[in-house]
Design a protein around this motif. Structure first.
Motif, PDB file in Angstrom:
ATOM      1  N   THR A  75      45.939  41.314   3.779  1.00  0.00           N
ATOM      2  CA  THR A  75      44.817  41.691   2.921  1.00  0.00           C
ATOM      3  C   THR A  75      44.510  40.640   1.865  1.00  0.00           C
ATOM      4  N   THR A  76      45.498  39.771   1.567  1.00  0.00           N
ATOM      5  CA  THR A  76      45.269  38.772   0.530  1.00  0.00           C
ATOM      6  C   THR A  76      44.381  37.655   1.059  1.00  0.00           C
ATOM      7  N   PRO A  77      43.526  37.093   0.201  1.00  0.00           N
ATOM      8  CA  PRO A  77      42.624  36.036   0.656  1.00  0.00           C
ATOM      9  C   PRO A  77      43.335  34.723   0.970  1.00  0.00           C
ATOM     10  N   HIS A  78      44.538  34.552   0.423  1.00  0.00           N
ATOM     11  CA  HIS A  78      45.268  33.308   0.645  1.00  0.00           C
ATOM     12  C   HIS A  78      46.569  33.590   1.382  1.00  0.00           C
ATOM     13  N   ARG A  79      46.945  32.673   2.223  1.00  0.00           N
ATOM     14  CA  ARG A  79      48.206  32.800   2.943  1.00  0.00           C
ATOM     15  C   ARG A  79      48.899  31.451   2.980  1.00  0.00           C
ATOM     16  N   VAL A  80      50.214  31.475   3.129  1.00  0.00           N
ATOM     17  CA  VAL A  80      51.026  30.268   3.114  1.00  0.00           C
ATOM     18  C   VAL A  80      51.072  29.644   4.503  1.00  0.00           C
ATOM     19  N   ALA A  81      51.077  28.334   4.553  1.00  0.00           N
ATOM     20  CA  ALA A  81      51.319  27.608   5.795  1.00  0.00           C
ATOM     21  C   ALA A  81      52.278  26.460   5.515  1.00  0.00           C
ATOM     22  N   TYR A  82      53.146  26.197   6.463  1.00  0.00           N
ATOM     23  CA  TYR A  82      54.088  25.073   6.385  1.00  0.00           C
ATOM     24  C   TYR A  82      53.836  24.126   7.543  1.00  0.00           C
ATOM     25  N   VAL A  83      54.044  22.848   7.284  1.00  0.00           N
ATOM     26  CA  VAL A  83      54.010  21.834   8.334  1.00  0.00           C
ATOM     27  C   VAL A  83      55.246  20.975   8.173  1.00  0.00           C
ATOM     28  N   ALA A  84      56.054  20.885   9.234  1.00  0.00           N
ATOM     29  CA  ALA A  84      57.281  20.072   9.220  1.00  0.00           C
ATOM     30  C   ALA A  84      57.171  19.012  10.301  1.00  0.00           C
ATOM     31  N   GLY A  85      57.380  17.766   9.926  1.00  0.00           N
ATOM     32  CA  GLY A  85      57.276  16.671  10.889  1.00  0.00           C
ATOM     33  C   GLY A  85      58.318  15.602  10.646  1.00  0.00           C
ATOM     34  N   GLY A  86      58.160  14.466  11.327  1.00  0.00           N
ATOM     35  CA  GLY A  86      59.108  13.365  11.190  1.00  0.00           C
ATOM     36  C   GLY A  86      60.503  13.695  11.669  1.00  0.00           C
ATOM     37  N   LEU A  87      60.626  14.628  12.629  1.00  0.00           N
ATOM     38  CA  LEU A  87      61.941  15.155  13.001  1.00  0.00           C
ATOM     39  C   LEU A  87      62.875  14.086  13.553  1.00  0.00           C
ATOM     40  N   SER A  88      62.340  13.096  14.260  1.00  0.00           N
ATOM     41  CA  SER A  88      63.192  12.094  14.892  1.00  0.00           C
ATOM     42  C   SER A  88      63.588  10.965  13.956  1.00  0.00           C
ATOM     43  N   SER A  89      63.033  10.955  12.743  1.00  0.00           N
ATOM     44  CA  SER A  89      63.322   9.844  11.824  1.00  0.00           C
ATOM     45  C   SER A  89      63.674  10.364  10.436  1.00  0.00           C
ATOM     46  N   SER A  90      62.668  10.755   9.682  1.00  0.00           N
ATOM     47  CA  SER A  90      62.871  11.254   8.319  1.00  0.00           C
ATOM     48  C   SER A  90      62.110  12.565   8.162  1.00  0.00           C
ATOM     49  N   PRO A  91      62.758  13.696   8.458  1.00  0.00           N
ATOM     50  CA  PRO A  91      62.052  14.977   8.408  1.00  0.00           C
ATOM     51  C   PRO A  91      61.447  15.274   7.045  1.00  0.00           C
ATOM     52  N   TRP A  92      60.250  15.839   7.067  1.00  0.00           N
ATOM     53  CA  TRP A  92      59.550  16.210   5.842  1.00  0.00           C
ATOM     54  C   TRP A  92      58.932  17.588   6.036  1.00  0.00           C
ATOM     55  N   LEU A  93      58.667  18.258   4.900  1.00  0.00           N
ATOM     56  CA  LEU A  93      58.078  19.600   4.941  1.00  0.00           C
ATOM     57  C   LEU A  93      57.027  19.706   3.858  1.00  0.00           C
ATOM     58  N   ARG A  94      55.843  20.174   4.242  1.00  0.00           N
ATOM     59  CA  ARG A  94      54.748  20.373   3.303  1.00  0.00           C
ATOM     60  C   ARG A  94      54.275  21.827   3.380  1.00  0.00           C
ATOM     61  N   ARG A  95      53.817  22.341   2.234  1.00  0.00           N
ATOM     62  CA  ARG A  95      53.352  23.724   2.123  1.00  0.00           C
ATOM     63  C   ARG A  95      51.942  23.721   1.546  1.00  0.00           C
ATOM     64  N   VAL A  96      51.127  24.680   2.008  1.00  0.00           N
ATOM     65  CA  VAL A  96      49.767  24.795   1.507  1.00  0.00           C
ATOM     66  C   VAL A  96      49.362  26.261   1.507  1.00  0.00           C
ATOM     67  N   ASP A  97      48.462  26.641   0.605  1.00  0.00           N
ATOM     68  CA  ASP A  97      47.836  27.961   0.637  1.00  0.00           C
ATOM     69  C   ASP A  97      46.456  27.804   1.261  1.00  0.00           C
ATOM     70  N   VAL A  98      46.177  28.596   2.280  1.00  0.00           N
ATOM     71  CA  VAL A  98      44.871  28.514   2.940  1.00  0.00           C
ATOM     72  C   VAL A  98      44.164  29.850   2.804  1.00  0.00           C
ATOM     73  N   SER A  99      42.859  29.798   2.634  1.00  0.00           N
ATOM     74  CA  SER A  99      42.060  31.020   2.569  1.00  0.00           C
ATOM     75  C   SER A  99      41.506  31.395   3.937  1.00  0.00           C
ATOM     76  N   ASP A 100      41.481  30.437   4.836  1.00  0.00           N
ATOM     77  CA  ASP A 100      40.981  30.667   6.190  1.00  0.00           C
ATOM     78  C   ASP A 100      41.903  29.911   7.148  1.00  0.00           C
ATOM     79  N   PRO A 101      42.574  30.606   8.071  1.00  0.00           N
ATOM     80  CA  PRO A 101      43.479  29.914   9.000  1.00  0.00           C
ATOM     81  C   PRO A 101      42.809  28.806   9.793  1.00  0.00           C
ATOM     82  N   ALA A 102      41.493  28.896   9.966  1.00  0.00           N
ATOM     83  CA  ALA A 102      40.778  27.861  10.713  1.00  0.00           C
ATOM     84  C   ALA A 102      40.882  26.504  10.029  1.00  0.00           C
TER      85      ALA A 102
END
Length: 301
Positions: A75-102
């Motif tokens: 029901t909330t207009p914003h939702r959390v999303a995570y993106v994790a990459g660089g797994l084979s070298s230097s893993p990193w993780l980023r977080r964002v709040d999105v109002s539209d999953p698109a």
């Protein structure tokens, strides 16, 4: 009552069973999840299908996540999303709040596996998170075994999320540690806490090593992952960058940055018929068996 599929697999090795993914994307979607959650939940199925296709085409995986507890519809207009990459070298993780999953469809999908962290508006560096599958519509083991673990970890203030199918419900509760991409089997509250503590310093947890819990890091070929897991169990090496795995078929060499190396044979072993999911027909069970071979094995001690 028929035993759950994961109970029947409890004595078998989980090495090399992590599903392949060169990066991970996790999107908050509260409410109920169907068997194919990205198109059978409160998420617009067209968006869910497009996100799944984009991630898969680039070699990654996308999961839906929700906080442990009651599962009211989104029901909330914003939702959390995570993106994790660089797994084979230097893993990193980023977080964002999105109002539209698109909005996530605009991710630079072909760049997410790289060592350069995602640099896009709204994305911020995140501490490690643990995702544990509770997708009961996919397999009841995941909910029955996963939710109690998450409830305890959440009560302790840990950054944990329920997630959709990660693959391998026969090893429930299954979990994914981000940003490393290490996939875990038979997660316990103690194991989850140790994994998060180690991840906070950019390492793997010794407690996760061994055939019971370590399914491998998702960017690796299954046999390469089994070989790396064997060496970590033998040595207790927790550094993500310390080991390099090379090989093909049954023959693999794991090299340590300090000069040590291990020549290993990784064989696929067929065992007794077991169901890989609750309610499914039994199939011959398969695990990987790892053994040291050749001169390099003398460097173990």
């Amino acid at each position: 009552m028929t035993a759950s599929c994961s109970a029947l697999w409890d004595t078998l090795s989980a090495w090399g069973t992590a599903g392949r993914a060169s990066f991970w994307v996790a999107l908050e979607q509260n409410g109920s999840w169907g068997r194919d959650a990205l198109v059978e939940s409160g998420l617009d199925p067209e968006i869910g299908a497009a996100l799944s296709a984009a991630a898969g085409a680039a070699g990654g995986k996308i999961l839906l996540i929700r906080r442990p507890g009651r599962h009211a519809q989104q029901t909330t207009p914003h939702r959390v999303a995570y993106v994790a990459g660089g797994l084979s070298s230097s893993p990193w993780l980023r977080r964002v709040d999105v109002s539209d999953p698109a909005e996530l469809l605009g991710l630079p999908w072909d760049e997410l596996a790289g060592s350069r962290p995602l640099d896009a508006p709204g994305f911020e560096e995140s501490g490690p998170v643990l995702l544990v599958c509770t997708n009961a519509k996919r397999d009841r083991c995941c909910a029955l075994r996963g939710r109690p673990v998450l409830t305890e970890l959440a009560a302790a203030g840990r950054d944990v999320w329920e997630c959709t199918h990660t693959g391998g419900h026969r090893f429930a509760p299954t979990g994914v540690v981000l940003p490393s991409g290490q996939v875990l089997a038979r997660v316990t509250p103690e194991l989850g806490a140790a994994a998060l503590d180690a991840a906070a310093s950019g390492r793997l947890a010794v407690e996760t090593f061994g055939w019971r819990h370590d399914r491998g890091r998702s960017h690796l070929d299954p046999r390469a992952a089994a070989a790396e897991s064997w060496v970590r169990a033998e040595t207790g090496e927790t550094s993500l960058a310390a080991l390099n795995v090379e090989g093909a078929d049954d023959h693999w060499v794991v090299r340590h940055g300090d000069g040590r190396s291990w020549a290993l044979r990784v064989e696929s072993i067929t065992g007794a018929p077991l169901p890989e999911s609750c309610g499914k027909e039994e199939k011959p069970s398969k695990i990987y068996r790892v053994a040291a071979v050749g001169p390099a094995s003398r460097q173990l001690r």
